[in-house]
Design a protein around this motif. Structure first.
Motif, PDB file in Angstrom:
ATOM      1  N   PRO A   1       0.814  -1.204   0.000  1.00 22.52           N
ATOM      2  CA  PRO A   1       0.000   0.000   0.000  1.00 22.52           C
ATOM      3  C   PRO A   1       0.850   1.257   0.000  1.00 22.52           C
TER       4      PRO A   1
ATOM      5  N   ARG B   1      -8.610   0.314  -7.429  1.00 18.00           N
ATOM      6  CA  ARG B   1      -8.315   0.120  -6.005  1.00 18.00           C
ATOM      7  C   ARG B   1      -6.852   0.453  -5.706  1.00 18.00           C
TER       8      ARG B   1
ATOM      9  N   ARG C   1      -5.470   3.382  -3.271  1.00 17.92           N
ATOM     10  CA  ARG C   1      -4.542   3.129  -2.158  1.00 17.92           C
ATOM     11  C   ARG C   1      -3.290   3.989  -2.292  1.00 17.92           C
TER      12      ARG C   1
ATOM     13  N   ARG D   1      -6.157   7.099  -0.044  1.00 18.04           N
ATOM     14  CA  ARG D   1      -7.612   7.178   0.120  1.00 18.04           C
ATOM     15  C   ARG D   1      -8.235   5.885  -0.412  1.00 18.04           C
ATOM     16  N   PRO D   2      -8.015   4.755   0.267  1.00 19.92           N
ATOM     17  CA  PRO D   2      -8.398   3.449  -0.284  1.00 19.92           C
ATOM     18  C   PRO D   2      -9.878   3.299  -0.601  1.00 19.92           C
TER      19      PRO D   2
END
Length: 279
Positions: free
Chosen positions: A23, A130, A134, A138-139
């Motif tokens: 991440p 996604r 990430r 701001r996932p």
């Protein structure tokens, strides 16, 4: 700037290769995008001020995968290291075509690099959304876009009694879209059957006019600029003699990238299918 120890040599890949990545840092890193597909996603998921610049491709009405007015609210670069260094981002998002010299220069500057390849499927495109969310820290920001994509797929599904017509996406110069592509999946979901595989044509193969006339499909989706000289094949007058073949325009910007382009592509394909049904 995020520490060199964390991001030096930070090369990430999502989509075609199917590998996930660690991440992004918890803080909201600043980002410069050199990738027109990433531009469109970042415009949806990044916080205000987080995207320092997008690629110059997105300012070009012929190739932008996002609304031009939206793109022009963000600065653009030509992708040079000098421009990037002046903006001092934490992360640069590029693609497989980003030059090795540029990547090396970014490492020396301590700027992270994230590679976003072409998404060949809807699932890969949603994974990229996604990933980019990430990356911005701001996932959850990608969830509304993914929900819109899923809704567009459901809305564009053909009726149960629909028979998918044999269809070819025909691009400038006679290029065809192969079956292992995002547009092939979108076509199938909207009720079209790709005729490329039955002809033994893969992505980037050339289908000459003579071959098209010898065995015409039920539908030709002409994907090009009708005014461009290199796309004159798509408007050849002999095509009008194919009375059992329907032809419709499909803007290339609807399928060059996934992400926010998917709902627009599905709406266009569904409209073409409805028109066929009325004929």
């Amino acid at each position: 700037m995020i520490g060199r120890a964390f991001l030096a040599g930070f090369v990430l890949a999502i989509g075609g290769c199917g590998r996930d990545a660690p991440p992004a840092p918890a803080a909201h890193p600043t980002i410069v995008s050199l990738n027109p597909c990433a531009d469109a996603i970042l415009a949806q998921v990044a916080a205000p001020g987080q995207v320092l610049a997008i690629s110059h491709y997105s300012h070009d009405p012929r190739g932008s995968s996002m609304p031009l007015a939206q793109a022009r609210r963000l600065p653009a670069t030509g992708g040079t290291v000098e421009e990037i260094a002046a903006l001092a981002p934490d992360i640069v998002v590029g693609d497989s075509f980003t030059a090795p010299a540029t990547r090396a220069a970014l490492r020396r500057l301590g700027v992270g690099f994230a590679e976003l390849p072409i998404a060949p499927t809807v699932a890969a495109s949603e994974a990229q959304i996604r990933f980019v969310a990430r990356l911005t820290g701001r996932p959850a920001a990608g969830d509304p876009l993914i929900a819109r994509i899923e809704q567009s797929l459901a809305d564009a599904a053909p009726p149960p009694d629909w028979t998918p017509p044999r269809t070819i996406v025909w691009q400038g110069g006679g290029l065809v879209a192969g079956d292992e592509t995002l547009i092939a999946e979108l076509m199938a979901r909207a009720g079209f059957r790709s005729a490329a595989a039955t002809r033994g044509l893969g992505q980037g193969a050339i289908l000459p006019l003579e071959a098209m006339l010898a065995d015409p499909p039920r539908v030709i989706l002409a994907a090009g600029d009708p005014r461009a000289e290199q796309d004159r094949l798509l408007r050849h007058p002999v095509l009008a003699r194919l009375h059992r073949t329907a032809s419709a325009r499909l803007a290339p910007r609807l399928f060059y990238c996934g992400g926010p382009s998917i709902p627009r592509a599905m709406a266009r394909l569904a409209a073409i299918r409805r028109d066929l049904a009325h004929r």
